[in-house]
Design an enzyme around this catalytic site. Structure first.
Site, PDB file in Angstrom:
ATOM      1  N   ARG A  30       0.484  -0.914   0.109  1.00 32.33           N
ATOM      2  CA  ARG A  30       0.690   0.162   0.135  1.00 32.33           C
ATOM      3  C   ARG A  30       0.542   1.769  -0.280  1.00 32.33           C
ATOM      4  NH1 ARG A  30      -4.839   0.880   4.728  1.00 32.33           N
ATOM      5  NH2 ARG A  30      -2.800   1.354   5.922  1.00 32.33           N
TER       6      ARG A  30
ATOM      7  N   LYS B 252      -2.617   7.200   1.586  1.00 27.96           N
ATOM      8  CA  LYS B 252      -1.997   7.635   2.912  1.00 27.96           C
ATOM      9  C   LYS B 252      -1.284   8.830   2.533  1.00 27.96           C
ATOM     10  CE  LYS B 252      -2.289   5.076   6.787  1.00 27.96           C
ATOM     11  NZ  LYS B 252      -3.689   5.252   7.691  1.00 27.96           N
TER      12      LYS B 252
ATOM     13  N   GLU C 144     -16.445   7.193   5.225  1.00 27.08           N
ATOM     14  CA  GLU C 144     -15.473   6.872   6.145  1.00 27.08           C
ATOM     15  C   GLU C 144     -15.455   7.839   7.226  1.00 27.08           C
ATOM     16  OE1 GLU C 144     -11.717   5.693   5.140  1.00 27.08           O
ATOM     17  OE2 GLU C 144     -11.614   7.882   3.836  1.00 27.08           O
TER      18      GLU C 144
HETATM   19  N1  PMP Z   1      -9.445   5.578   7.177  1.00 21.51           N
HETATM   20  C1  PMP Z   1      -8.499   6.183   6.998  1.00 21.51           C
HETATM   21  C2  PMP Z   1      -8.557   8.461   6.550  1.00 21.51           C
HETATM   22  C3  PMP Z   1      -7.403   5.960   7.619  1.00 21.51           C
HETATM   23  O1  PMP Z   1      -6.545   7.155   8.025  1.00 21.51           O
HETATM   24  C4  PMP Z   1      -6.981   4.647   8.011  1.00 21.51           C
HETATM   25  C5  PMP Z   1      -5.812   4.295   8.867  1.00 21.51           C
HETATM   26  N2  PMP Z   1      -6.205   4.508  10.416  1.00 21.51           N
HETATM   27  C6  PMP Z   1      -8.196   3.625   7.966  1.00 21.51           C
HETATM   28  C7  PMP Z   1      -9.725   4.148   6.994  1.00 21.51           C
HETATM   29  C8  PMP Z   1      -8.379   2.129   8.123  1.00 21.51           C
HETATM   30  O2  PMP Z   1      -7.146   1.726   8.321  1.00 21.51           O
HETATM   31  P1  PMP Z   1      -6.305   0.166   8.049  1.00 21.51           P
HETATM   32  O3  PMP Z   1      -7.414  -0.674   8.608  1.00 21.51           O
HETATM   33  O4  PMP Z   1      -5.398  -0.360   7.127  1.00 21.51           O
HETATM   34  O5  PMP Z   1      -5.634   1.354   9.265  1.00 21.51           O
END
Ligand code: PMP
Length: 288
Positions: A50, A149, A182
């Site tokens: 990622r 990210k 989200e």
């Molecule tokens: N959405 C956002 C904006 C995030 O920063 C994160 C990580 N904290 C997630 C979703 C969840 O992703 P992950 O399960 O890979 O931590």
């Protein structure tokens, strides 16, 4: 605690980057949040994949191999004597001139912070979290795609501030079309008539590692799963809702916009998936 910066370790107070780093000046960089469970780094190769996808999207050439970064992550955990913890892996564009151009930046910085994390108190895992939908919309796919990210989290931070000001710890962000994207740092799932539902990442979320793990676990447990766009109405009227993220793991959401979700208590599917996640998480990692 010792922080890894470009192959060397520095005590917390000595761990510094240049004020001319474009990561600092413009949020020009990328990161990963990774968990260490019982000496195993959870889904490390997937996190590094990622990271490399984020790098491609922002046209940042990484001068390290995936293996080099994975070795450095494991080393940082060992140096800090951790067997459980949270790893923040940061790559910034590096030092450059004043001015936006990334082409003046010479040296991308690789930074690894391996430490402890506890986002929410146990009480919220037991009884669930309450959230509110905030006015700030999730970044558009046509602007900074939410799948990247990046070090620029202002979109999420503005949403978080709006939630705090209204007395909530967590918030729901919609995309420009009004569909659920989200939460400020977590993916969203609902359960409706026994079916587990989450919006596709094209609705404006990050492709979460925890999200993917939950989808795989649902399949294993025989829980029907659908990925489809959802609205606030779908969340208000769902039987259950929970959020997923590396730091939070699975956390129940029992109220949105002053409407209790389902019974207003933590639901059975949420409990089942939480238990399954906690069982597999320590087994799915790269041993340090
Ligand atoms: N959405 C956002 C904006 C995030 O920063 C994160 C990580 N904290 C997630 C979703 C969840 O992703 P992950 O399960 O890979 O931590």
């Amino acid at each position: 605690m010792k922080v890894y910066i470009n192959g060397k370790y520095y005590e917390k107070d000595e761990a510094k980057v240049s004020v001319f780093d474009h990561g600092f000046m413009y949020g020009d960089g990328i990161f990963e949040g990774i968990r260490l469970y019982q000496g195993n780094v959870f889904k490390l190769p997937k996190h590094i994949d990622r990271l490399f996808r984020s790098a491609r999207a922002i046209m940042l050439d990484l001068p390290w191999s995936k293996q080099f970064i994975m070795d450095a992550v494991c080393d940082a955990c060992r140096v800090n004597n951790l067997s459980d913890g949270y790893i923040r892996l940061i790559v910034s564009r590096g030092r450059g001139k004043l001015g936006l151009s990334p082409f003046t930046c010479e040296d991308p910085q690789l930074i690894i912070i391996a430490d402890q994390i506890q986002l929410y108190p146990q009480e919220l895992y037991d009884n669930g979290l309450k959230a509110i939908t905030v006015p700030t919309r999730r970044n558009s796919q046509a602007a900074l795609p939410p799948m990247v990210k990046s070090l620029n989290y202002l979109n999420n931070i503005l949403a978080k501030i709006e939630a705090y000001k209204l007395g909530y710890q967590e918030c729901l962000l919609l995309n420009n079309e009004g569909y659920v994207a989200e939460c400020s740092g977590d993916n969203v799932f609902i359960v409706f008539d026994g079916v587990l539902i989450t919006p596709p990442v094209s609705c404006g979320s990050l492709g979460g590692m925890t999200r993917q793990t939950v989808i795989e676990l649902a399949k294993k447990l025989g829980i029907e799963f659908v990925e489809k766009p959802i609205t606030r109405f779908d969340v208000w009227t769902a039987d259950e809702c929970f959020l997923t993220g590396t730091a939070a793991k699975l956390i129940p959401l029992v109220e949105l916009d002053s409407r209790p979700i389902g019974t207003g208590k933590v639901g059975d599917v949420t409990k089942k998936l939480t238990a399954a996640f906690n069982e597999v998480a320590p087994l799915e990692g790269v041993h340090i």
